[in-house]
Design a protein around this motif. Structure first.
Motif, mmCIF file in Angstrom:
data_model
loop_
_atom_site.group_PDB
_atom_site.id
_atom_site.type_symbol
_atom_site.label_atom_id
_atom_site.label_comp_id
_atom_site.label_asym_id
_atom_site.label_seq_id
_atom_site.Cartn_x
_atom_site.Cartn_y
_atom_site.Cartn_z
ATOM 1 N N HIS A 31 0.805 -1.230 0.000
ATOM 2 C CA HIS A 31 0.000 0.000 0.000
ATOM 3 C C HIS A 31 0.831 1.268 0.000
ATOM 4 C CE1 HIS A 31 -3.727 -2.200 1.886
ATOM 5 N NE2 HIS A 31 -3.620 -2.393 0.579
ATOM 6 N N SER A 54 -5.114 7.470 1.246
ATOM 7 C CA SER A 54 -5.161 6.024 1.506
ATOM 8 C C SER A 54 -3.785 5.372 1.491
ATOM 9 C CB SER A 54 -6.053 5.328 0.471
ATOM 10 O OG SER A 54 -7.398 5.684 0.651
ATOM 11 N N ARG A 80 -2.684 2.596 -3.558
ATOM 12 C CA ARG A 80 -3.822 1.821 -3.056
ATOM 13 C C ARG A 80 -5.142 2.354 -3.604
ATOM 14 N NH1 ARG A 80 -5.550 1.330 3.320
ATOM 15 N NH2 ARG A 80 -7.025 -0.394 3.100
ATOM 16 N N ASP A 84 -6.020 -2.277 -4.944
ATOM 17 C CA ASP A 84 -5.683 -2.803 -3.629
ATOM 18 C C ASP A 84 -5.444 -4.303 -3.735
ATOM 19 O OD1 ASP A 84 -5.371 -3.467 -0.979
ATOM 20 O OD2 ASP A 84 -7.044 -2.238 -0.276
#
Length: 300
Positions: A31, A54, A80, A84
């Motif tokens: 991420h 995010s 992300r 994801d």
């Protein structure tokens, strides 16, 4: 007609390998990507700072010493908000797409309901990402072209560790928003997720917790983060593969509003360097037997 990859001219992710693999530990930072394709930015209604909310910003930097110390690091370059890989491959929100979604897609998971499927609908604070609905071709481009190769790379690393050492340990590296308000007591700085004891040998989790608590940090287990798709999918201790998710509170090392490193960054990185060194020094026989974990004497 399909959609050309947004990463046709650059890698979407990379595996950084050590010159010599000294450990069965594999570090994964899914991420922390911060390469935003121009086409994607044109599709979003958010400004360049909001779209980054995010991100597990700088987590790949925090664990960046791992390859130098003898363990591989897999890290995303895609953000992300774009894709994801800590989700099932086809967790999709039907309200995001121009075409109807068939029963082959998982459209009813709690993550989809929260707007955080494989292709997220929102970023932090529930801000919608897209101006218009997407096409399924766009989803296929991201999932078939990036998601599946990413997981193939992760599976390869774990398979190599298992073949070379008799076991593999996945450390899934993440950051989290600060939990609770400033001044509240007992809010964790670190959350360790092992799916309530099912994905990783308990002595290994104990060791990681001790490293953090000895540095004065507050550690929680499995609440509010028990481990996502990667931890749940790859953590099979009965088959020699252990998986542990580590969530680090962002306030420890960065300004959560501006996404800039703060004065704590270097100390947190030094602590994680120590964590990496310790994990690479694990007694493999003890870990495989779920016995007491001790550090090997450093080889000259």
């Amino acid at each position: 007609m399909g959609v050309r990859s947004d990463y046709w001219d650059q890698p979407a992710f990379e595996t950084i390998r050590p010159r010599r693999v000294l450990s069965p530990v594999v570090f994964n930072s899914p991420h922390s990507g911060r390469v935003y394709p121009p086409r994607f930015l044109a599709m979003t209604r958010l400004d360049h700072l909001s779209i980054r909310q995010s991100e597990d910003a700088f987590v790949d930097d925090l664990f960046g010493r791992a390859p130098h110390l003898g363990a591989p690091l897999l890290r995303a370059h895609f953000p992300r908000a774009y894709l994801d890989v800590n989700r099932e491959p086809w967790e999709l929100d039907p309200t995001m797409f121009a075409e109807p979604l068939s029963d082959r897609f998982n459209t009813t998971s709690p993550r989809v309901a929260a707007g955080l499927g494989t292709l997220a609908r929102v970023v932090a604070e529930n801000k919608p990402i897209y101006r218009e609905r997407l096409t399924l071709d766009d989803a296929r481009m991201r999932i078939e072209g990036i998601y599946h190769p990413y997981h193939a790379a992760l599976q390869k690393l774990l398979g190599e560790a298992l073949a070379g050492f008799g076991l593999a340990v996945l450390i899934d590296c993440h950051s989290m928003p600060r939990i609770g308000r400033h001044g509240e007591r007992a809010t964790p700085d670190i959350v360790l997720g092992d799916r309530y004891g099912t994905t990783c040998a308990a002595p290994l989790v104990d060791l990681v917790e001790t490293i953090f608590t000895s540095a004065g940090l507050r550690v929680a287990r499995n609440r509010p983060y028990a481990g996502g798709f990667c931890t749940r999918t790859y953590g099979r201790p009965q088959h020699g593969v252990h998986a542990l998710q580590i969530e680090i509170s962002r306030h420890l090392y960065m300004n959560e509003a501006t996404l800039e490193k703060n004065a704590g960054f270097d100390s947190i990185k030094a602590l994680l360097d120590r964590l990496v060194q310790t994990l690479i020094g694990i007694d493999l026989v003890a870990l495989a037997g779920h016995g007491a974990i001790v550090e090997r004497e450093a080889a000259e």
